[in-house]
Design a protein around this motif. Structure first.
Motif, PDB file in Angstrom:
ATOM      1  N   ASN A  77       0.816  -1.222   0.000  1.00 36.87           N
ATOM      2  CA  ASN A  77       0.000   0.000   0.000  1.00 36.87           C
ATOM      3  C   ASN A  77       0.846   1.266   0.000  1.00 36.87           C
ATOM      4  O   ASN A  77       0.293   2.373  -0.028  1.00 36.87           O
ATOM      5  CB  ASN A  77      -0.913   0.019   1.236  1.00 36.87           C
ATOM      6  CG  ASN A  77      -1.937  -1.094   1.203  1.00 36.87           C
ATOM      7  OD1 ASN A  77      -2.440  -1.448   0.138  1.00 36.87           O
ATOM      8  ND2 ASN A  77      -2.241  -1.660   2.367  1.00 36.87           N
ATOM      9  N   ARG A  89      -2.210   9.580  -3.455  1.00 33.73           N
ATOM     10  CA  ARG A  89      -2.670   8.377  -2.762  1.00 33.73           C
ATOM     11  C   ARG A  89      -2.631   8.549  -1.244  1.00 33.73           C
ATOM     12  O   ARG A  89      -3.544   8.103  -0.536  1.00 33.73           O
ATOM     13  CB  ARG A  89      -1.809   7.181  -3.158  1.00 33.73           C
ATOM     14  CG  ARG A  89      -2.356   5.880  -2.539  1.00 33.73           C
ATOM     15  CD  ARG A  89      -1.403   4.720  -2.669  1.00 33.73           C
ATOM     16  NE  ARG A  89      -1.229   4.303  -4.038  1.00 33.73           N
ATOM     17  CZ  ARG A  89      -0.486   3.234  -4.379  1.00 33.73           C
ATOM     18  NH1 ARG A  89       0.141   2.535  -3.445  1.00 33.73           N
ATOM     19  NH2 ARG A  89      -0.351   2.894  -5.641  1.00 33.73           N
ATOM     20  N   THR A  93      -6.006   8.090   0.952  1.00 32.59           N
ATOM     21  CA  THR A  93      -6.140   6.923   1.827  1.00 32.59           C
ATOM     22  C   THR A  93      -5.847   7.208   3.298  1.00 32.59           C
ATOM     23  O   THR A  93      -6.312   6.476   4.171  1.00 32.59           O
ATOM     24  CB  THR A  93      -5.204   5.792   1.354  1.00 32.59           C
ATOM     25  OG1 THR A  93      -3.842   6.253   1.379  1.00 32.59           O
ATOM     26  CG2 THR A  93      -5.568   5.367  -0.073  1.00 32.59           C
ATOM     27  N   TYR A 170       5.027   4.854   6.412  1.00 29.92           N
ATOM     28  CA  TYR A 170       3.695   4.253   6.321  1.00 29.92           C
ATOM     29  C   TYR A 170       3.450   3.375   7.542  1.00 29.92           C
ATOM     30  O   TYR A 170       4.329   2.644   7.999  1.00 29.92           O
ATOM     31  CB  TYR A 170       3.602   3.399   5.045  1.00 29.92           C
ATOM     32  CG  TYR A 170       2.278   2.696   4.865  1.00 29.92           C
ATOM     33  CD1 TYR A 170       1.146   3.400   4.491  1.00 29.92           C
ATOM     34  CD2 TYR A 170       2.176   1.334   5.081  1.00 29.92           C
ATOM     35  CE1 TYR A 170      -0.072   2.769   4.329  1.00 29.92           C
ATOM     36  CE2 TYR A 170       0.968   0.676   4.918  1.00 29.92           C
ATOM     37  CZ  TYR A 170      -0.158   1.402   4.549  1.00 29.92           C
ATOM     38  OH  TYR A 170      -1.371   0.757   4.401  1.00 29.92           O
TER      39      TYR A 170
END
Length: 338
Positions: A77, A89, A93, A170
């Motif tokens: 991801n 993105r 998200t 992330y």
């Protein structure tokens, strides 16, 4: 030539400013590039602090993307094809504020770090130029001054970099700034905040040496009389930042790995505990991705550095110009009353 004939200077309402001897306050022998001799270190530090904070904040989202793109084994991801696609993105998200995570610690560190950085650079450059070039501009002096300033800058900024990059990753497990500081201190000790210091110096000393030399060299070509000329400061700063960033990207990849200590990466190469040491980090990066791994995030790094460096130099040069203007007006005041 009087200052009022220059549209940039005229916009700053400098037409009434005169020098001690004639109507050319910024001539080749007494330009604004060197602030008045009595100006305190605090003045250099104030200008540097403002420039540093703006440099890091304006382009911070791109810096967040760069950190993620340098991950050696990113989550599915968090695999991005480019800077724009990555930002899009992340916002879609993870929320619109996610690219700004870690900005607070960056601002806390950037102010004092850049205050010391620019003040040290100016003083060391002037001292070395006097010795090497008889008060002229020496490229070697510029490079050496930048290197000395970097050692002090990184001593202040390195802990902030560690926290910032861990919060940028992330699925970062930290709830916020203080949670990150407390967790890292408890689990890894205070040394974790300086684990990448030697690597950062190995990267930043050549980065800043090249950066300052290119900036000063381009100023000699674009702005030989060293007047306040915003466009020349922007172009020189952007070029210096881009070239320096491209050259030192492999070291930046290693620094990111040392700062983030990605568990998935370390487990895949059977590293128990924390990765340390520049040589070990180089071997780890090469084992995981070969030579191309050393250039991960290069595009984002260059895109971040070009405007950031241009902003820093533009703001800093303006402060120098403004402070010199104030000093000259102060000196002209008593004479105008005689």
């Amino acid at each position: 030539m009087e200052l009022s004939s220059d549209p940039v200077v005229a916009a700053l309402d400098m037409s009434q400013v005169k020098s001690k001897e004639d109507d050319e306050p910024f001539d080749s022998d007494g330009d604004y590039e060197s602030l008045p001799p009595h100006v305190s270190v605090a003045t250099h530090m104030t200008a540097g602090a403002v420039a540093g904070i703006l440099e890091h904040t304006v382009m911070y989202p791109v810096d967040s993307v760069k950190t993620r793109m340098q991950s050696l084994q990113p989550s599915p991801n968090a695999q991005y094809k480019g800077v724009y696609q990555a930002l899009k993105r992340i916002i879609q998200t993870e929320g619109v504020l996610r690219p700004l995570r870690g900005l607070n610690i960056t601002m806390i560190g950037a102010g004092p770090a850049h205050a010391i950085y620019f003040a040290c650079y100016e003083r060391v450059k002037r001292s070395l130029s006097d010795v090497m070039q008889s008060k002229g501009n020496s490229h070697l002096a510029n490079g050496l001054a930048g290197s000395v300033a970097t050692v002090l800058h990184d001593a202040v900024m390195n802990p902030a970099e560690v926290v910032k990059q861990r919060m940028q990753m992330y699925n970062s497990p930290y709830r916020g700034l203080w949670d990150c500081v407390q967790t890292v201190t408890r689990k890894e000790g205070l040394g974790a905040f300086y684990r990448s210091y030697s690597t950062q110096l190995t990267m930043n000393i050549p980065f800043q040496a090249v950066h300052f030399m290119i900036y000063e060299l381009m100023q000699e070509q674009l702005n030989p009389h060293r007047h306040y000329h915003p466009s020349s400061h922007i172009v020189s700063g952007a070029a210096a930042g881009a070239i320096s960033a491209a050259i030192t990207t492999p070291l930046d990849v290693c620094k990111t790995l040392l700062n983030t200590q990605e568990n998935v990466v370390l487990s895949s190469v059977n590293v128990s505990g924390q990765l340390s040491g520049m040589a070990n980090t180089f071997r780890t990066v090469y084992r995981l991705g070969g030579l191309p791994a050393f250039f991960k995030g290069a595009q984002a790094r260059i895109i971040y550095q070009m405007p950031s460096t241009a902003i820093a130099w533009s703001v800093y040069e303006f402060f120098k110009y403004f402070l010199t203007k104030q000093q000259m007006e102060h000196e002209a005041g008593p004479r105008s009353r005689k």
